[in-house]
Design a protein around this motif. Structure first.
Motif, PDB file in Angstrom:
ATOM      1  N   TYR A  61       0.951  -1.287   0.053  1.00 51.01           N
ATOM      2  CA  TYR A  61       0.041  -0.052  -0.062  1.00 51.01           C
ATOM      3  C   TYR A  61       0.985   1.262  -0.140  1.00 51.01           C
ATOM      4  N   TRP A 112      -4.362   0.670  -1.493  1.00 52.34           N
ATOM      5  CA  TRP A 112      -3.584  -0.472  -1.410  1.00 52.34           C
ATOM      6  C   TRP A 112      -3.483  -1.120  -2.889  1.00 52.34           C
ATOM      7  N   PHE A 172      -6.379  -4.702   6.625  1.00 54.97           N
ATOM      8  CA  PHE A 172      -5.965  -3.342   6.239  1.00 54.97           C
ATOM      9  C   PHE A 172      -6.201  -1.916   7.472  1.00 54.97           C
TER      10      PHE A 172
END
Length: 593
Positions: free
Chosen positions: A30, A77, A105
């Motif tokens: 990311y 990402w 995430f």
């Protein structure tokens, strides 16, 4: 892992590049663009971006400068199997595993970049927008708002019966790849955007067949159940979209349960809404929505009365009413077929005898060994055991085992004793399977159930597996607050699985949770399950019987947010969640505050 790799400059804004480990250990890539301004007296605010299918986060980097939200951190990402993230190109185990990646995430950036979920706006395009919608539906994150650009709720495949043919081929020969037919000039009118798409080496045109099919199923589920989503939402519809249908986007927004929902159609826009030639039309709406969302008081509707009002309650009530007309004959026929199946299949027979929601039935489903009279009985029983609901139950067991072990590990790290209590354990198979390899680490184990049959079978299992000496199986009422609160020794890990889903009344759940809150020690853990959705809800209500006096087995699905609010009200703080790939059964862990 959270170490910068390089520090390139793109679109006039410096970004750092990072990796994080997702739920299965895969390293996903990311980018982070730090805010250049800080609003005095305000917490950090962030926009987290999710790219469309085939692409990667770098293709959304231009939005950082173009949105001119200098007080916001930006993140983008690369989904697994795409861009610079790990995984076979265009592949994933399931669409659900990619949705779980989102949850990992967001938790990662909150922990490592000093953010809180309520200070995050998520922005997704196309497939990324459907992934976000599924995540918000299944995990009920406490984020500020959600923006969907041309969500791919229904992809235009053009070839008649293409979806059915893909499903048939996958069933015969397994997962295969489907190449994108879309040319860049059908995505955007912007010549630079078209050229960059054609020359980008990180574009991945193939997509795995299972992901494409799962995408359709997740989208249909989210549209049907959109009333349970209360997150403020802006949806941008591309008016001349060659890739996805517009009608499902309108249907989703019409059904959406959010009090703040806005839909804007952009005439003449192709599918790459955020990369169109005149994208400022879209960006000004996004900019306005983000600023207004952060300026407004956080909107978190109270759902704890959903057992008495709302769309889910109405659906539940309708299932309790008898059907008329031709539908009555259809359901009566299925009832008769179920009774006939019980003459051959052991699973159907057990369900008819003890109830399809009984502990005995669940224990049989966990074993997953088809039994019946002759080859025909085993074939019928195999079909029964492989219904989507029972597959979800077995995945729930796997997820329970994972979180039970995670909780034990955390207790050990915190130097707390391991006292486990399960207040509705059925016959105890799932918890004994989970802790048997490490039973020497357990100081006490108390299993309880309301059924005499389950208590007897459970005590036998304890003896057979060598749990005697530090464990006990008692009869107990999980909804008796005083009885649950009096559990000794005080548990550091409480478990309630597969129980609350069977009862619509939230006051019953409140009593049970209040007892658990009194019983579980501070900084101890509670593992709980929920059923936010079920694809066979009507079939179960019309055909199958409950352990409660052989009555209809009518379930009210609780949205994950409703369940989590009940947990929070009782004094617990949710720490994590797992859910099966179909979005049927969730397993969550919470810490006693």
């Amino acid at each position: 892992m959270n170490q910068p790799i390089t520090q390139p400059v793109k679109s006039g804004c410096a970004d750092t590049e990072h990796l994080f480990n997702s739920h299965d250990g895969s390293e996903l890539f990311y980018r982070h663009w730090a805010a250049t301004e800080q609003i005095t007296g305000k917490a950090k605010q962030a926009v987290v971006m999710f790219h469309r299918g085939h692409e990667h986060g770098g293709r959304m980097g231009h939005l950082v400068a173009e949105l001119s939200l200098s007080h916001c951190d930006f993140f983008a990402w690369d989904a697994r199997g795409l861009g610079r993230s790990a995984g076979e190109r265009g592949h994933a185990e399931s669409f659900g595993s990619m949705v779980q990646d989102i949850d990992c995430f967001i938790r990662h950036i909150c922990q490592h970049h000093d953010l809180k979920p309520q200070d995050i706006v998520v922005l997704g395009q196309s497939v990324g927008a459907v992934m976000l919608t599924t995540w918000v539906h299944d995990y009920a994150p406490d984020i500020r708002a959600m923006i969907l650009a041309a969500p791919a709720f229904k992809v235009k495949l053009y070839v008649p019966f293409a979806r059915q043919m893909i499903a048939l081929r996958q069933k015969i020969s397994g997962v295969f790849t489907v190449n994108s037919y879309v040319k860049a000039h059908y995505l955007s009118h912007d010549p630079k955007r078209i050229e960059s798409y054609n020359n980008d080496p990180l574009i991945t045109r193939p997509i795995a067949s299972n992901i494409l099919l799962d995408l359709y199923q997740a989208a249909e589920r989210c549209i049907t159940d959109a009333h349970t989503i209360t997150t403020p939402t802006l949806t941008l519809v591309s008016g001349s979209d060659w890739v996805v249908e517009k009608a499902p986007q309108y249907e989703f927004m019409a059904r959406l349960g959010s009090r703040d929902k806005q839909l804007i159609e952009l005439p003449g826009f192709f599918h790459d809404t955020l990369g169109e030639l005149h994208r400022e039309q879209a960006l000004k709406e996004i900019r306005r929505f983000i600023n207004n969302s952060f300026a407004a008081t956080e909107d978190n509707p109270d759902l704890k009365q959903a057992d008495k009002q709302g769309q889910g309650y109405q659906n539940f009530q309708s299932l309790k009413q008898p059907v008329t007309g031709i539908q009555r004959y259809y359901w009566d026929l299925l009832k008769q077929m179920t009774k006939l199946g019980a003459k051959f299949s052991e699973g159907y027979k057990l369900g008819q005898t003890t109830g399809f929601d009984s502990g005995s039935t669940l224990d049989y489903v966990y074993q997953n060994q088809p039994q019946g009279k002759g080859w025909l009985g085993r074939i019928i029983d195999n079909s029964y055991l492989n219904s989507i609901g029972w597959r979800g139950i077995r995945q729930r067991k796997t997820n329970l085992e994972q979180l039970i072990n995670q909780a034990i590990n955390q207790l050990q790290q915190n130097n707390l004793p391991i006292h486990i209590a399960d207040i509705a354990a059925g016959q105890g198979r799932y918890i004994l399977d989970a802790i048997e390899p490490r039973k020497t680490e357990i100081e006490s184990l108390l299993l309880r159930d309301f059924s005499d049959i389950n208590v007897t079978a459970g005590n036998q299992a304890l003896q057979q597996r060598g749990f005697d000496g530090f464990s006990e199986f008692q009869q107990g009422d999980a909804f008796d607050q005083a009885s649950v609160a009096a559990i000794e020794p005080k548990p550091t890990l409480g478990i309630v699985s597969g129980l609350y889903e069977l009862f619509s009344d939230n006051n019953m759940i409140r009593r049970s949770l209040a007892g658990l809150a009194q019983a579980i020690k501070s900084n101890g853990y509670l593992i709980y399950t929920n059923q936010p959705w079920h694809p066979q809800q009507e079939l179960i209500a019309r055909v199958l019987t409950s352990h409660q006096d052989g009555q209809q087995w009518v379930m009210r699905c609780r949205s994950q947010r409703e369940m989590d609010q009940l947990i929070e009200e009782a004094g617990f703080e949710k720490c994590g969640q797992l859910i099966d790939q179909w979005g049927i059964f969730s397993v969550s862990i919470a810490r006693r505050k």
